[in-house]
Design an enzyme around this catalytic site. Structure first.
Site, PDB file in Angstrom:
ATOM      1  N   GLU A   1       0.815  -1.203   0.000  1.00  0.00           N
ATOM      2  CA  GLU A   1       0.000   0.000   0.000  1.00  0.00           C
ATOM      3  C   GLU A   1       0.852   1.257   0.000  1.00  0.00           C
ATOM      4  O   GLU A   1       1.930   1.302   0.592  1.00  0.00           O
ATOM      5  CB  GLU A   1      -0.953  -0.029   1.193  1.00  0.00           C
ATOM      6  CG  GLU A   1      -2.085  -1.022   0.941  1.00  0.00           C
ATOM      7  CD  GLU A   1      -2.815  -1.460   2.204  1.00  0.00           C
ATOM      8  OE1 GLU A   1      -2.251  -1.298   3.298  1.00  0.00           O
ATOM      9  OE2 GLU A   1      -3.931  -1.969   2.083  1.00  0.00           O
TER      10      GLU A   1
ATOM     11  N   SER B   1      11.773   3.832  15.085  1.00  0.00           N
ATOM     12  CA  SER B   1      10.599   3.300  15.782  1.00  0.00           C
ATOM     13  C   SER B   1      11.049   2.799  17.147  1.00  0.00           C
ATOM     14  O   SER B   1      11.545   1.680  17.276  1.00  0.00           O
ATOM     15  CB  SER B   1       9.973   2.161  14.966  1.00  0.00           C
ATOM     16  OG  SER B   1       9.478   2.639  13.736  1.00  0.00           O
TER      17      SER B   1
ATOM     18  N   CYS C   1      -1.490   4.909  10.537  1.00  0.00           N
ATOM     19  CA  CYS C   1      -0.222   4.297  10.907  1.00  0.00           C
ATOM     20  C   CYS C   1      -0.441   2.951  11.589  1.00  0.00           C
ATOM     21  O   CYS C   1      -1.225   2.847  12.530  1.00  0.00           O
ATOM     22  CB  CYS C   1       0.537   5.236  11.846  1.00  0.00           C
ATOM     23  SG  CYS C   1       2.181   4.665  12.245  1.00  0.00           S
TER      24      CYS C   1
ATOM     25  N   CYS D   1       1.847  -3.546  15.236  1.00  0.00           N
ATOM     26  CA  CYS D   1       1.716  -3.232  13.808  1.00  0.00           C
ATOM     27  C   CYS D   1       1.047  -4.375  13.075  1.00  0.00           C
ATOM     28  O   CYS D   1       1.546  -5.504  13.084  1.00  0.00           O
ATOM     29  CB  CYS D   1       3.093  -2.948  13.208  1.00  0.00           C
ATOM     30  SG  CYS D   1       3.032  -2.528  11.451  1.00  0.00           S
TER      31      CYS D   1
ATOM     32  N   GLY E   1       6.901  -2.874   5.634  1.00  0.00           N
ATOM     33  CA  GLY E   1       8.253  -3.396   5.574  1.00  0.00           C
ATOM     34  C   GLY E   1       9.265  -2.574   6.348  1.00  0.00           C
ATOM     35  O   GLY E   1       9.008  -1.441   6.770  1.00  0.00           O
TER      36      GLY E   1
ATOM     37  N   HIS F   1       9.306   3.192  20.720  1.00  0.00           N
ATOM     38  CA  HIS F   1       8.120   2.557  21.301  1.00  0.00           C
ATOM     39  C   HIS F   1       8.273   2.015  22.719  1.00  0.00           C
ATOM     40  O   HIS F   1       7.273   1.564  23.304  1.00  0.00           O
ATOM     41  CB  HIS F   1       7.596   1.440  20.394  1.00  0.00           C
ATOM     42  CG  HIS F   1       7.402   1.859  18.980  1.00  0.00           C
ATOM     43  ND1 HIS F   1       6.570   2.909  18.628  1.00  0.00           N
ATOM     44  CD2 HIS F   1       7.954   1.408  17.821  1.00  0.00           C
ATOM     45  CE1 HIS F   1       6.606   3.068  17.314  1.00  0.00           C
ATOM     46  NE2 HIS F   1       7.443   2.185  16.808  1.00  0.00           N
TER      47      HIS F   1
ATOM     48  N   CYS G   1       6.595  -6.269  14.804  1.00  0.00           N
ATOM     49  CA  CYS G   1       6.298  -5.456  15.984  1.00  0.00           C
ATOM     50  C   CYS G   1       4.888  -5.780  16.463  1.00  0.00           C
ATOM     51  O   CYS G   1       3.963  -5.939  15.657  1.00  0.00           O
ATOM     52  CB  CYS G   1       6.415  -3.973  15.647  1.00  0.00           C
ATOM     53  SG  CYS G   1       8.097  -3.463  15.185  1.00  0.00           S
TER      54      CYS G   1
ATOM     55  N   SER H   1      12.329   5.453   7.942  1.00  0.00           N
ATOM     56  CA  SER H   1      11.984   5.000   9.285  1.00  0.00           C
ATOM     57  C   SER H   1      12.464   3.570   9.469  1.00  0.00           C
ATOM     58  O   SER H   1      12.182   2.697   8.642  1.00  0.00           O
ATOM     59  CB  SER H   1      10.469   5.078   9.499  1.00  0.00           C
ATOM     60  OG  SER H   1      10.115   4.545  10.765  1.00  0.00           O
TER      61      SER H   1
ATOM     62  N   ASN I   1      -3.490   2.363  16.535  1.00  0.00           N
ATOM     63  CA  ASN I   1      -4.660   2.037  15.727  1.00  0.00           C
ATOM     64  C   ASN I   1      -4.982   0.558  15.917  1.00  0.00           C
ATOM     65  O   ASN I   1      -4.268  -0.302  15.404  1.00  0.00           O
ATOM     66  CB  ASN I   1      -4.391   2.353  14.251  1.00  0.00           C
ATOM     67  CG  ASN I   1      -4.277   3.842  14.014  1.00  0.00           C
ATOM     68  OD1 ASN I   1      -5.220   4.590  14.258  1.00  0.00           O
ATOM     69  ND2 ASN I   1      -3.115   4.286  13.571  1.00  0.00           N
TER      70      ASN I   1
END
Length: 379
Positions: A95, A230, A350, A122, A176, A232, A119, A208, A307
């Site tokens: 995408e 990233s 995201c 994700c 990816g 987190h 992750c 990223s 999300n």
């Protein structure tokens, strides 16, 4: 799809295209002409490349192609975010997301079909890893989006001056881990920066990474663009759980790599991305711990409201808790932003880039998973 017997010219950065033209007995300036036709004038074949000798055009017809991504669906969110689902073959899809804002237009580009980092927060990682994308499949996302957006605004193809360009920023934050596909990602980014292609500055191309330390060092040596990490989690035990790659490259090594990268980076800070997970990593104590672990790295924080997706077992932090967390960072003098959720009604937000389908091979179902495909409108 391109024929197996032809070379896809989108796979070449400037150096590669010069070498290819040389193999045809052509001089280097022909490569620049070709590159401008492909990346600035959106040429789909060789007949219209009128400043190329007819003999060269005939050679190219038999040996080369300009293969573009195959678009499976094209959605526009109520907030103007636009998402393309691209069929990359064998049932796999990636995408590409365009996020329009008042002063810029940001394109989020994918580098792999699926992701092996996995992750916990994700959804892309939950579909597994299929394969790396080629340079053509990566730069093809920018080419496809730029000229589709120009067409929707009535802008003609041509040199990418500020007045004409729609995509002003590219973020390698799609599906990816870019640094695990280094050999294809770097030539694609070289094209993004090339004045004979898209002419973006290094400050406007952001990669990223979840923290592939050796490749961060290599990127810094070869093509330092803006870097986002990233993060987190503020400690190794929690990051081991949320970002499994941390077991290989723990925080101490990651912070040292960030310091090294900043010596050559186009920006004087690293952006640390931090997904806000209720009861997991979002307390004020976590924020103070985060300040401690990043204290030697000039940085800013981008807090990302989670999300949700069914397989995660995680919950988005409450808005008031995100504010409290952010305030701890701000009070310490660190620039901190909370990412505005965009495109969540079309699964383009995201961490949602796997859509609503668990099995990445079910392309037909996934194409419609985000809802009705609506008519593309001007943004």
């Amino acid at each position: 799809m391109t024929s197996e017997t032809t070379v896809n010219l989108l796979d070449f950065d400037a150096e590669g295209l010069v070498a290819y033209c040389g193999s045809l007995g052509e001089k280097p300036f022909r490569a620049k002409q070709l590159q401008r036709w492909i990346h600035q004038y959106n040429a789909g074949d060789f007949d219209g490349m009128t400043d190329l000798a007819k003999s060269l055009r005939e050679k190219l017809k038999g040996r080369a192609s300009i293969g573009m991504p195959e678009i499976a669906s094209d959605h526009v969110s109520t907030d103007g975010t636009r998402k393309w689902l691209i069929d990359v073959g064998n049932g796999n899809a990636v995408e590409t997301v365009f996020i329009p804002e008042e002063t810029r237009g940001t394109l989020c580009v994918s580098s792999q079909a699926g992701c092996a980092v996995n992750c916990r927060f994700c959804s892309t990682g939950k579909q597994g890893f299929s394969r790396n994308l080629s340079t053509a499949e990566i730069i093809g996302q920018l080419r496809m989006a730029e000229f589709a957006l120009r067409a929707s605004l009535g802008r003609a193809p041509g040199p990418n001056g500020k007045a004409e360009r729609v995509v002003t920023n590219v973020v390698m934050m799609g599906m990816g881990e870019p640094l695990l596909n280094y050999s294809a990602v770097v030539p694609a980014m070289r094209l993004m920066l090339d004045d004979n292609a898209y002419g973006l500055s290094r400050r406007r191309v952001t990669l990223s990474t979840s923290g592939v330390v050796p490749m961060m060092d290599r990127l810094g040596a070869e093509l330092p663009v803006a870097l986002a990490v990233s993060l987190h989690a503020p400690n190794d035990p929690l990051r081991d759980e949320l970002v499994p790659l941390n077991k290989k490259y723990p925080l101490r090594e990651l912070m040292a790599a960030c310091q090294r990268y900043l010596k050559v980076a186009p920006r004087d800070f690293i952006t640390f991305e931090y997904c806000m997970l209720d009861g997991v990593n979002d307390t004020e104590a976590h924020a103070r711990e985060l300040l401690a672990v990043t204290r030697d790295v000039p940085c800013k924080f981008n807090l990302i409201p989670f999300n949700p997706f069914p397989e995660s077992g995680l919950i988005r932090s409450k808005p008031e808790q995100i504010k409290r967390f952010a305030q701890v960072l701000i009070d310490a003098g660190v620039v901190t932003t909370v990412r505005k959720t965009r495109g969540d009604d079309i699964d383009a937000a995201c961490g949602q880039l796997a859509g609503a389908v668990k099995d990445r091979t079910r392309l037909a179902e996934r194409t419609g998973a985000a809802g009705k495909i609506i008519e593309v409108r001007a943004i």
